[in-house]
Design an enzyme around this catalytic site. Structure first.
Site, PDB file in Angstrom:
ATOM      1  N   SER A  27       0.842  -1.193   0.000  1.00  0.00           N
ATOM      2  CA  SER A  27       0.000   0.000   0.000  1.00  0.00           C
ATOM      3  C   SER A  27       0.885   1.255   0.000  1.00  0.00           C
ATOM      4  CB  SER A  27      -0.959  -0.034   1.198  1.00  0.00           C
ATOM      5  OG  SER A  27      -1.952   0.947   1.111  1.00  0.00           O
ATOM      6  N   ASP A 192      -9.121  -6.150  -4.703  1.00  0.00           N
ATOM      7  CA  ASP A 192      -8.671  -4.853  -4.182  1.00  0.00           C
ATOM      8  C   ASP A 192      -9.173  -3.751  -5.112  1.00  0.00           C
ATOM      9  OD1 ASP A 192      -7.369  -2.620  -3.217  1.00  0.00           O
ATOM     10  OD2 ASP A 192      -5.347  -3.468  -3.332  1.00  0.00           O
ATOM     11  N   HIS A 225      -8.494  -4.729  -0.291  1.00  0.00           N
ATOM     12  CA  HIS A 225      -7.164  -4.151  -0.075  1.00  0.00           C
ATOM     13  C   HIS A 225      -6.478  -4.750   1.145  1.00  0.00           C
ATOM     14  CE1 HIS A 225      -3.974  -1.288  -0.584  1.00  0.00           C
ATOM     15  NE2 HIS A 225      -4.180  -0.732   0.597  1.00  0.00           N
TER      16      HIS A 225
END
Length: 255
Positions: A27, A192, A225
């Site tokens: 991320s 995601d 995610h």
């Protein structure tokens, strides 16, 4: 993002670390790993970018702006000077966390965990918590509001918004990646939607156009995610294999 990476490089200098066997991040961390390979290519032997993106989409920027407005609209924010007032903009932080947390989960993972389950046996036709998912989000927001700094949250989201290595090269990501000197592993996850697989493929395509070494896998996961934080046999096998190769290379260099 570049400032964060420069500060990390200065810390590495202080610790006597001249080169990393691998820089790994998921991320926001994946964006920093990407920046490391651009800013300090000679100091990175390998890079792993997980569930990340070379730049935020308009939708992602929009989510960040709603979260920032939630914080800045809190009467206890005091234009960022809340510490001097011995206050904490808890409501704003709570709402920002609730918004963010929704984007970390997939529809499937949220549905399988909560569905439309009620906390009690009947509807109360009011605005208190009725559904289990409401209770979960409020708990996440309440917990976050007492342990995270509001100004830090604002700055982090702006750093995310501003990150765009290709922006300095007329939008050409391959040109921005020209300094990269190490092999890459890029990992995305099928559900995601915050940092969708298409964003990872954009990075992979640019690395290939720039003539760089890159491996890519899109891991099947129902967790959105958050998948990069959760156990997954395929994910762990791919990452483990790459890191075993990194370790073998280090052993070979030391002989």
């Amino acid at each position: 993002m570049a400032d964060w990476v420069h500060s990390q490089a200065r810390l590495a200098d202080h610790l006597g670390i001249s080169r990393f066997a691998a820089v790994v991040g998921g991320s926001l961390g994946g964006m920093q790993a990407l920046q490391w390979t651009i800013a300090y290519p000679e100091r990175v032997a390998n890079a792993v970018v997980i569930a990340a993106t070379p730049r935020l989409s308009a939708q992602n920027i929009a989510f960040n702006e709603v979260a920032r407005q939630a914080i800045r609209s809190d009467p206890d924010f005091f234009d960022g000077w809340y510490a001097e007032r011995e206050a904490i903009p808890k409501l704003g932080l709570k709402l920002a966390r609730m918004i963010g947390h929704i984007t970390y989960l997939s529809e499937h993972s949220m549905g399988s965990r909560f569905g439309r389950d009620l906390r009690s046996d009947q509807l109360n036709f009011g605005y208190d918590v009725e559904f289990q998912v409401e209770s979960y989000l409020r708990h996440q927001g309440d917990t976050f509001s007492t342990r995270f700094d509001a100004n830090t949250y604002l700055l982090m989201t702006k750093a995310l918004d501003y990150f765009d290595p290709a922006g300095q090269h007329d939008g050409d990501l391959a040109a921005a990646l020209a300094p990269v000197a190490c092999p890459y592993l890029v990992i995305s996850f099928t559900t995601d939607w915050r940092f969708a697989p298409a964003r990872s493929r954009e990075l992979v395509d640019a690395l290939l156009r720039a003539g760089k070494s890159v491996s890519y896998v899109n891991v099947d996961s129902p967790h959105g995610h958050d998948a990069f934080l959760l156990p997954n046999d395929h994910y762990q096998a791919v990452f483990g294999s790459f890191m075993q190769r990194v370790h073998a290379d280090i052993r070979g260099e030391s002989r």
